[in-house]
Design a protein around this motif. Structure first.
Motif, PDB file in Angstrom:
ATOM      1  N   MET A   1       0.831  -1.209   0.000  1.00  0.00           N
ATOM      2  CA  MET A   1       0.000   0.000   0.000  1.00  0.00           C
ATOM      3  C   MET A   1       0.861   1.253   0.000  1.00  0.00           C
TER       4      MET A   1
ATOM      5  N   ARG B   1       3.692   1.636  -1.274  1.00  0.00           N
ATOM      6  CA  ARG B   1       4.361   1.780  -2.568  1.00  0.00           C
ATOM      7  C   ARG B   1       3.409   2.140  -3.706  1.00  0.00           C
ATOM      8  N   LEU B   2       2.110   2.054  -3.448  1.00  0.00           N
ATOM      9  CA  LEU B   2       1.158   2.435  -4.484  1.00  0.00           C
ATOM     10  C   LEU B   2       1.321   3.911  -4.826  1.00  0.00           C
TER      11      LEU B   2
ATOM     12  N   TYR C   1      -3.652   6.022  -6.807  1.00  0.00           N
ATOM     13  CA  TYR C   1      -4.347   4.767  -6.541  1.00  0.00           C
ATOM     14  C   TYR C   1      -4.552   4.560  -5.044  1.00  0.00           C
ATOM     15  N   ARG C   2      -3.537   4.855  -4.278  1.00  0.00           N
ATOM     16  CA  ARG C   2      -3.586   4.626  -2.828  1.00  0.00           C
ATOM     17  C   ARG C   2      -4.743   5.383  -2.172  1.00  0.00           C
TER      18      ARG C   2
ATOM     19  N   ARG D   1      -9.677   3.520 -10.965  1.00  0.00           N
ATOM     20  CA  ARG D   1      -8.477   3.658 -10.134  1.00  0.00           C
ATOM     21  C   ARG D   1      -8.464   2.664  -8.984  1.00  0.00           C
TER      22      ARG D   1
ATOM     23  N   ALA E   1      -5.655  -0.137  -8.368  1.00  0.00           N
ATOM     24  CA  ALA E   1      -4.990  -0.285  -7.071  1.00  0.00           C
ATOM     25  C   ALA E   1      -5.027  -1.737  -6.618  1.00  0.00           C
TER      26      ALA E   1
ATOM     27  N   ARG F   1      -2.534  -3.818  -8.625  1.00  0.00           N
ATOM     28  CA  ARG F   1      -1.168  -3.551  -8.192  1.00  0.00           C
ATOM     29  C   ARG F   1      -0.882  -4.190  -6.834  1.00  0.00           C
ATOM     30  N   LEU F   2      -1.834  -4.090  -5.915  1.00  0.00           N
ATOM     31  CA  LEU F   2      -1.642  -4.705  -4.602  1.00  0.00           C
ATOM     32  C   LEU F   2      -1.544  -6.217  -4.714  1.00  0.00           C
TER      33      LEU F   2
END
Length: 84
Positions: free
Chosen positions: A22, A24-25, A29-30, A60, A64, A67-68
């Motif tokens: 999270m 590093r998002l 997105y975070r 988005r 996210a 990516r996570l």
């Protein structure tokens, strides 16, 4: 004997992996992920609050989550990676 220490150790490890992922998002997105998952804001309210369309929030948030998921998979040695 007490409960299985490996279970709580594994949960702590997974939690740390998720926290790092999270952090590093990218912020774009975070912020959506945090507002939806932790502040429990509905997508429509996030969109209204930010002055954007709900579709943008959905896109988005989905990005996210992808990516996570990839970050967690990578941290676990790629156990559940697809097509990378």
């Amino acid at each position: 004997m007490s409960g299985p220490p490996s279970h709580s150790t594994e949960e702590a490890r997974e939690r740390q992996i998720l926290i790092r992922a999270m952090q590093r998002l990218p912020r774009r997105y975070r912020d959506f992920f945090v507002l939806h998952r932790f502040a429990e804001m509905p997508l429509e309210l996030i969109a209204e609050h930010l002055g954007i369309e709900t579709r943008v929030v959905e896109t988005r948030l989905a990005a996210a989550l992808v990516r996570l998921s990839r970050a967690v998979d990578d941290a676990n040695g790629g156990e559940a990676s697809e097509g990378s």
